[in-house]
Design an enzyme around this catalytic site. Structure first.
Site, PDB file in Angstrom:
ATOM      1  NE  ARG A 139      -4.144  -1.916   1.864  1.00  0.00           N
ATOM      2  CZ  ARG A 139      -4.237  -2.755   2.867  1.00  0.00           C
ATOM      3  NH1 ARG A 139      -3.525  -2.557   3.970  1.00  0.00           N
ATOM      4  NH2 ARG A 139      -5.032  -3.783   2.777  1.00  0.00           N
ATOM      5  CE  LYS A 161       0.540  13.710 -14.836  1.00  0.00           C
ATOM      6  NZ  LYS A 161       0.514  14.028 -16.276  1.00  0.00           N
ATOM      7  CD  GLU A 203       8.006  17.251 -21.672  1.00  0.00           C
ATOM      8  OE1 GLU A 203       7.284  18.218 -21.350  1.00  0.00           O
ATOM      9  OE2 GLU A 203       7.533  16.186 -22.117  1.00  0.00           O
ATOM     10  CE  LYS A 245       5.691  17.672 -13.855  1.00  0.00           C
ATOM     11  NZ  LYS A 245       6.300  16.527 -14.533  1.00  0.00           N
ATOM     12  CD  GLU A 255      -2.642  15.843 -15.811  1.00  0.00           C
ATOM     13  OE1 GLU A 255      -3.040  15.558 -16.922  1.00  0.00           O
ATOM     14  OE2 GLU A 255      -1.549  15.466 -15.354  1.00  0.00           O
ATOM     15  NE  ARG A 259       1.162  16.982 -12.627  1.00  0.00           N
ATOM     16  CZ  ARG A 259       1.699  16.041 -11.869  1.00  0.00           C
ATOM     17  NH1 ARG A 259       1.209  15.804 -10.667  1.00  0.00           N
ATOM     18  NH2 ARG A 259       2.740  15.354 -12.280  1.00  0.00           N
ATOM     19  CG  ASN A 263      -0.582  16.847 -20.261  1.00  0.00           C
ATOM     20  OD1 ASN A 263       0.407  16.136 -20.264  1.00  0.00           O
ATOM     21  ND2 ASN A 263      -1.514  16.753 -19.337  1.00  0.00           N
ATOM     22  CG  HIS A 266       2.568  16.266 -23.599  1.00  0.00           C
ATOM     23  ND1 HIS A 266       3.231  17.474 -23.587  1.00  0.00           N
ATOM     24  CD2 HIS A 266       3.381  15.393 -22.954  1.00  0.00           C
ATOM     25  CE1 HIS A 266       4.392  17.326 -22.956  1.00  0.00           C
ATOM     26  NE2 HIS A 266       4.504  16.079 -22.563  1.00  0.00           N
ATOM     27  CG  HIS A 270       0.680  11.559 -25.445  1.00  0.00           C
ATOM     28  ND1 HIS A 270       0.032  11.826 -24.257  1.00  0.00           N
ATOM     29  CD2 HIS A 270       1.978  11.372 -25.126  1.00  0.00           C
ATOM     30  CE1 HIS A 270       0.919  11.801 -23.262  1.00  0.00           C
ATOM     31  NE2 HIS A 270       2.109  11.533 -23.778  1.00  0.00           N
ATOM     32  CG  HIS A 282       7.645  11.854 -24.398  1.00  0.00           C
ATOM     33  ND1 HIS A 282       6.281  11.713 -24.543  1.00  0.00           N
ATOM     34  CD2 HIS A 282       7.813  12.886 -23.532  1.00  0.00           C
ATOM     35  CE1 HIS A 282       5.661  12.622 -23.785  1.00  0.00           C
ATOM     36  NE2 HIS A 282       6.567  13.334 -23.168  1.00  0.00           N
TER      37      HIS A 282
END
Length: 388
Positions: A139, A161, A203, A245, A255, A259, A263, A266, A270, A282
């Site tokens: 956990r 993330k 980025e 960030k 998010e 947040r 992206n 992206h 993506h 990426h």
């Protein structure tokens, strides 16, 4: 004067608080201090598990193990904490549920209890996977991130993330798990190719475009020095990009709005990545996406057209692609956009920039036709991508 100030700062540890006690420590050469800084931070695990991939472990694994040995932390049963290591085959293909199970089973075999901690030593794949294991093992146990790629250092190691890829798509099974510490040591980037350095810098340029004109200008003015890993400049880029960030994550950890603006590039990126990975990295897909999404913002009336060219040129100056690669179809692209995690209520949501250094503070719904038109035109001007 600016350079002298930067050079002085390069010798000091720069600390960025993220959220809930998570913090980033930036300094050239901080790698050897990881053991002492972990104990200073009050982390007292019974077992420390270094999780890495075969490539990174080959480069830095033994160095980290011997840094721990210097403070008396070894793999001996009597060592407190005890240090164990596990590495898997490098590459995005390893970022799956099977590898997660292998790491977990290794830890059970090593009798790792709830008071263990993981050190993720590697790029984005290692950080995501080891962070996910840490977030779910019994956990949740603490994780320390030691990013070794520009992409991980500037972006993916910060903010908690974690995820693995599944047949349905990238990063669809994961948890938010804030690392206790993130060590950003630009020295670790020396073993990367120029292409890998540039990929992560995409980025930072992205961050400049959405939030920080000064960062954008710094990067636009110094591509050669930054690509050459000039210590003072690299530390400045890291400090600014990671600082933004961290600030965004502190406001919107899970998010829900702000947040998601990180992206930028992206949404379209993506889609390209889904079709073109691993041929394109990426960050390369994000660069193409940023330019296309700048075009979208302009067509929607949010961005002056004369902002598009400087954005395009900045990415180009780092050797990053700015045109779509050949072999994309509108149908495939729209298919990927349909399962984007930013979407809500059937609408495609996209970060909209309003200038260089400014954006609307939550992703905006974009009419399917507007998105299709931009992608159609992007595909029409596609060119085969040859990386330097």
């Amino acid at each position: 004067e600016e350079e002298a100030k930067r050079a002085k700062m390069a010798g000091e540890v720069r600390e960025i608080p993220v959220i809930g006690g998570s913090k980033v420590l930036i300094r050239t050469g901080i790698f050897e201090e990881i053991p002492s800084r972990i104990s200073e931070a009050g982390l007292k695990p019974s077992t420390l598990v270094i999780v890495s991939d075969d490539t990174v472990f080959g480069l830095y694994g033994e160095r980290l193990v011997s840094a721990f040995a210097k403070v008396g932390i070894t793999s001996d049963a009597s060592s407190k904490p005890r240090l164990v290591t596990y590495f898997f085959k490098h590459g995005e293909k390893s970022k799956n549920r099977d590898t997660v199970a292998q790491v977990q089973d290794f830890m059970f075999g090593e009798k790792c209890q709830r008071d263990s901690a993981i050190i993720a030593l590697g790029g984005g794949v290692v950080g995501d996977l080891a962070g996910f294991v840490a977030g779910t093992y019994m956990r949740g146990i603490p994780v320390v991130q030691v990013p070794t790629s520009t992409m991980a250092m500037i972006d993916s190691s910060v903010g908690g993330k974690t995820a693995v890829n599944v047949p349905a798509g990238k990063n669809l099974i994961g948890v938010f798990n804030q690392p206790r510490l993130i060590f950003a040591d630009p020295n670790l980037l020396q073993t990367l190719s120029r292409r890998e350095v540039a990929e992560g810098l995409a980025e930072a340029i992205k961050m400049g475009v959405i939030r920080d004109r000064d960062l954008f200008d710094l990067m636009a003015a110094n591509p050669e020095k930054i690509l050459g890993l000039d210590p003072a400049l690299m530390q400045e880029v890291l400090y600014k990009a990671v600082g933004h960030k961290a600030a965004v994550v502190a406001i919107d950890e899970k998010e829900t709005g702000l947040r998601a603006t990180l992206n930028y590039g992206h949404t379209i990126g993506h889609g390209i990545e889904g079709i073109k990975s691993p041929e394109l990295l990426h960050g390369e897909c994000v660069a193409i996406g940023c330019v296309a999404e700048a075009e979208l913002a302009s067509r929607l009336g949010h961005l002056s057209r004369d902002c598009i060219d400087p954005i395009r040129k900045c990415f180009q100056s780092y050797g990053l692609p700015v045109d779509a690669p050949t072999g994309l179809t509108l149908e495939q692209m729209m298919g990927y956009l349909a399962v984007d995690k930013k979407n809500a209520g059937g609408m495609i949501r996209c970060t909209i920039i309003t200038g260089i250094g400014a954006s609307l503070e939550a992703p905006q719904p974009v009419a399917r036709e507007a998105m299709q038109d931009v992608i159609k035109d992007m595909i029409a001007s596609a060119r085969p991508y040859e990386h330097a």
